[in-house]
Write a protein that holds these residues in place. Structure first.
Motif, short mmCIF file in Angstrom:
data_model
loop_
_atom_site.label_atom_id
_atom_site.label_comp_id
_atom_site.label_asym_id
_atom_site.label_seq_id
_atom_site.Cartn_x
_atom_site.Cartn_y
_atom_site.Cartn_z
N PRO A 115 -119.30 26.96 -66.75
CA PRO A 115 -119.35 27.61 -67.06
C PRO A 115 -119.57 27.49 -69.32
CG PRO A 115 -118.64 29.20 -66.54
CD PRO A 115 -118.90 27.69 -65.80
N ASN A 116 -120.50 27.61 -70.20
CA ASN A 116 -119.41 26.80 -71.21
C ASN A 116 -118.88 28.28 -72.17
OD1 ASN A 116 -121.80 24.15 -71.30
ND2 ASN A 116 -123.03 25.80 -71.81
N GLU A 117 -119.37 28.87 -71.83
CA GLU A 117 -118.57 30.96 -72.28
C GLU A 117 -118.58 32.21 -71.54
OE1 GLU A 117 -119.63 31.15 -76.45
OE2 GLU A 117 -121.21 29.62 -76.46
N ASP A 118 -118.77 33.50 -71.79
CA ASP A 118 -118.88 34.14 -71.36
C ASP A 118 -120.27 34.59 -72.05
OD1 ASP A 118 -116.06 34.73 -69.95
OD2 ASP A 118 -115.30 35.46 -71.56
N ALA A 119 -120.72 35.61 -71.08
CA ALA A 119 -122.34 35.98 -71.39
C ALA A 119 -121.64 37.83 -72.00
CB ALA A 119 -122.51 36.36 -70.31
N LYS A 120 -122.71 37.57 -73.84
CA LYS A 120 -122.87 38.35 -73.99
C LYS A 120 -123.90 38.86 -73.67
CE LYS A 120 -120.70 36.27 -78.22
NZ LYS A 120 -121.07 35.71 -79.66
N ALA A 145 -133.58 40.70 -55.25
CA ALA A 145 -133.26 39.60 -56.05
C ALA A 145 -134.30 40.04 -57.92
CB ALA A 145 -134.70 38.93 -56.14
N PHE A 146 -133.71 39.80 -58.81
CA PHE A 146 -133.32 39.96 -59.93
C PHE A 146 -133.49 38.32 -61.10
CE2 PHE A 146 -130.95 44.07 -58.09
CZ PHE A 146 -132.08 45.14 -58.86
N LYS A 147 -134.36 38.17 -61.45
CA LYS A 147 -134.36 37.38 -62.13
C LYS A 147 -133.79 36.98 -63.41
CE LYS A 147 -138.55 33.96 -63.51
NZ LYS A 147 -139.35 33.03 -63.91
N ILE A 148 -133.30 36.49 -64.12
CA ILE A 148 -132.82 36.11 -64.99
C ILE A 148 -133.46 36.14 -66.36
CG2 ILE A 148 -131.12 35.28 -66.53
CD1 ILE A 148 -129.31 35.25 -63.91
N VAL A 149 -133.94 36.72 -67.36
CA VAL A 149 -134.95 36.30 -67.87
C VAL A 149 -134.25 35.91 -69.31
CG1 VAL A 149 -137.11 37.88 -66.80
CG2 VAL A 149 -135.77 38.63 -68.91
N LYS A 150 -132.94 36.06 -69.35
CA LYS A 150 -132.65 36.29 -71.36
C LYS A 150 -130.86 36.24 -70.80
CE LYS A 150 -132.27 35.41 -75.61
NZ LYS A 150 -132.87 34.61 -75.87
N ALA A 151 -129.92 34.85 -71.15
CA ALA A 151 -128.81 34.72 -70.86
C ALA A 151 -128.35 34.81 -71.87
CB ALA A 151 -128.52 34.47 -69.74
N SER A 188 -124.02 30.88 -69.29
CA SER A 188 -122.19 31.62 -69.36
C SER A 188 -122.21 32.29 -67.87
CB SER A 188 -122.62 32.45 -70.74
OG SER A 188 -123.84 33.16 -70.85
N LYS A 189 -121.11 32.88 -68.18
CA LYS A 189 -120.21 34.06 -67.26
C LYS A 189 -120.56 35.57 -67.18
CE LYS A 189 -115.66 34.09 -66.86
NZ LYS A 189 -114.27 33.13 -66.05
N ILE A 190 -120.27 36.51 -66.14
CA ILE A 190 -120.81 37.30 -66.68
C ILE A 190 -119.29 37.95 -67.14
CG2 ILE A 190 -121.05 39.81 -65.61
CD1 ILE A 190 -123.58 38.88 -64.65
N THR A 191 -118.98 38.37 -67.30
CA THR A 191 -117.64 39.39 -67.42
C THR A 191 -117.63 41.00 -67.56
OG1 THR A 191 -116.84 39.56 -70.07
CG2 THR A 191 -116.71 36.91 -68.94
N SER A 192 -116.94 41.61 -67.96
CA SER A 192 -116.44 43.11 -68.11
C SER A 192 -117.53 43.53 -69.10
CB SER A 192 -115.18 43.86 -68.11
OG SER A 192 -114.49 43.21 -68.80
N LYS A 193 -116.87 42.65 -70.11
CA LYS A 193 -117.33 42.33 -71.68
C LYS A 193 -118.96 42.68 -71.28
CE LYS A 193 -113.01 42.16 -73.77
NZ LYS A 193 -112.59 41.90 -74.74
N THR A 194 -119.87 42.07 -70.73
CA THR A 194 -121.40 41.40 -70.63
C THR A 194 -121.92 43.38 -71.26
OG1 THR A 194 -120.73 39.24 -69.61
CG2 THR A 194 -123.41 40.10 -69.52
N SER A 195 -123.27 42.00 -71.54
CA SER A 195 -124.30 43.79 -71.25
C SER A 195 -125.05 43.07 -70.51
CB SER A 195 -124.74 44.24 -73.24
OG SER A 195 -123.86 44.55 -73.65
N ILE A 196 -125.97 44.00 -69.82
CA ILE A 196 -126.67 43.96 -69.10
C ILE A 196 -127.88 44.89 -68.57
CG2 ILE A 196 -127.01 43.85 -66.09
CD1 ILE A 196 -123.95 43.04 -65.73
N LEU A 197 -129.11 44.51 -68.84
CA LEU A 197 -130.21 44.62 -69.26
C LEU A 197 -131.19 44.80 -67.57
CD1 LEU A 197 -132.25 47.06 -71.43
CD2 LEU A 197 -132.47 44.97 -72.20
N LEU A 198 -131.99 45.78 -67.67
CA LEU A 198 -133.09 45.51 -67.08
C LEU A 198 -133.94 46.10 -67.37
CD1 LEU A 198 -133.81 44.99 -63.29
CD2 LEU A 198 -133.96 47.40 -63.03
N VAL A 199 -135.04 45.38 -67.16
CA VAL A 199 -136.48 45.38 -67.58
C VAL A 199 -137.32 45.29 -66.75
CG1 VAL A 199 -136.01 44.18 -70.12
CG2 VAL A 199 -136.86 42.95 -68.58
#
Length: 373
Positions: free
Chosen positions: A24-29, A87-93, A98-109
């Motif tokens: 991963p390039n960096e942490d996921a926001k 399964a949950f598809k990632i429609v936006k990262a 990038s890598k999921i961290t404790s600071k990543t915002s995760i939204l389900l639509v």
């Protein structure tokens, strides 16, 4: 030990190599998910419908099992707790890969099936919108923002109102912005947001904005704004639309969370819109009726595409169409004249056919005496 719970989407055309996925390039926001179900089990297992009533709780649940996972758009994350292998598809990262961290915002639509809230494909270019130079100039700020959303921050043009006579190019200009910048356009009519049941309209509005945010940068175009945004003294004419209005205001006020999303409202009657809604628009752009120069350009453009040849004085028709919009010129004059010629088995559209079209729609010509001679 954390599992990188990710599988490439076989339908994604621009696949990334597994090497890149694991680096991963960096942490996921931000990570936006859409519930898919069990896509690899075909019809063997019924897909349960996922309804999230507490988004914060879901976010904690997601981070707990997927922290450390590498995410990129078009891939899947699989639940291993409540619904194993769901399964949950990632429609936006953001950022992608990038890598999921404790600071990543995760939204389900949940992407709605409603035809009114689908991404619009358009080939309209800015040059196709004849005239409206002032409107085009004002739209430069929207163009700059959609190119570099993160650069603007609180200076972003998030809510813009297009207003003016019908047929003057409001929708065309929105389509051209979307097309030339290659960003999604979500075009809806405000009347379609008034559902049959309580809560339908509010739900559609929230889903609309969630979709736009998930695919940002993007443009939301809400036509016929006065259909739901009438001044309070007129709202009884349209029934109870308070839930729709409140949902819209909530999204417009909170749109700073939707980085890279521009909401464009359009109306023919800005004076009828309630102040609470109209005040949310930071910019109002007026679309005016074409002047003589623009009417000539519109006529020349449409005449080139007519299936029959023409034999009439364009300058004469330019003067006769004073006060008409571009759409009026096309639909009320040229199209009617074309049909008249075809009905008469003629191969050429003449001035007589144009005269018929103008009179048919009771156009006030204001021509010098003898103009029809």
């Amino acid at each position: 030990m954390k599992l990188n719970n990710i599988t490439p989407d076989p339908l994604v055309s621009d696949k990334k190599s597994l090497k890149n996925i694991n680096e991963p390039n960096e942490d996921a926001k931000l990570v936006v998910l859409q519930s898919i179900g069990y896509p690899f089990l075909c019809n063997l297992v019924e897909n349960p419908k996922i309804e999230i009533f507490d988004k914060e709780l879901f976010e904690l649940y997601a981070k707990e099992q997927w922290e450390g996972s590498v995410v990129y758009e078009g891939s899947f994350l699989f639940d291993q707790k409540l619904l194993p292998d769901f399964a949950f598809k990632i429609v936006k990262a953001h950022p992608d890969n990038s890598k999921i961290t404790s600071k990543t915002s995760i939204l389900l639509v949940e992407v709605p099936e409603s035809a009114e809230i689908k991404k619009i494909e358009s080939s309209v270019k800015m040059e196709d919108v004849i005239g409206q130079e002032r409107a085009k100039t004002k739209c430069k700020i929207i163009t700059m923002y959609l190119k570099e959303p993160e650069k603007f921050k609180e200076w972003a043009p998030r809510n813009v109102l297009f207003h003016g006579t019908p047929g003057t190019g409001k929708t065309m200009l929105a389509k051209s912005l979307s097309n030339e910048l290659n960003v999604p356009l979500y075009l809806v009519k405000a009347t379609s947001l008034i559902g049959e049941h309580v809560g339908d309209g509010a739900r559609q509005i929230h889903e609309l904005f969630e979709m736009a945010a998930a695919n940002a940068p993007s443009v939301i175009f809400i036509d016929e704004m006065d259909a739901i945004g009438l001044d309070r003294k007129f709202q009884s004419l349209r029934g109870d639309v308070s839930e729709v209005v409140n949902a819209l205001l909530t999204e417009m006020d909170g749109i700073d969370h939707h980085n890279g999303v521009v909401t464009i409202g359009a109306t023919n009657n800005p004076h009828l819109i309630d102040f609470a809604i109209r005040s949310r628009f930071e910019e109002e752009i007026e679309f005016t009726l074409p002047d003589e120069k623009d009417r000539k350009a519109i006529l020349e453009l449409y005449i080139e595409t007519l299936p029959l040849k023409t034999d009439f004085n364009i300058e004469k028709l330019v003067k006769c169409t004073k006060g008409m919009s571009g759409r009026d010129i096309k639909d009320r004059v040229l199209k009617v004249a074309l049909h008249k010629a075809i009905f008469e088995d003629q191969e050429i559209i003449t001035w007589g056919h144009c005269k018929y079209a103008l009179k048919q729609h009771k156009i006030k010509l204001n021509e010098p005496k003898g103009m029809f001679a």
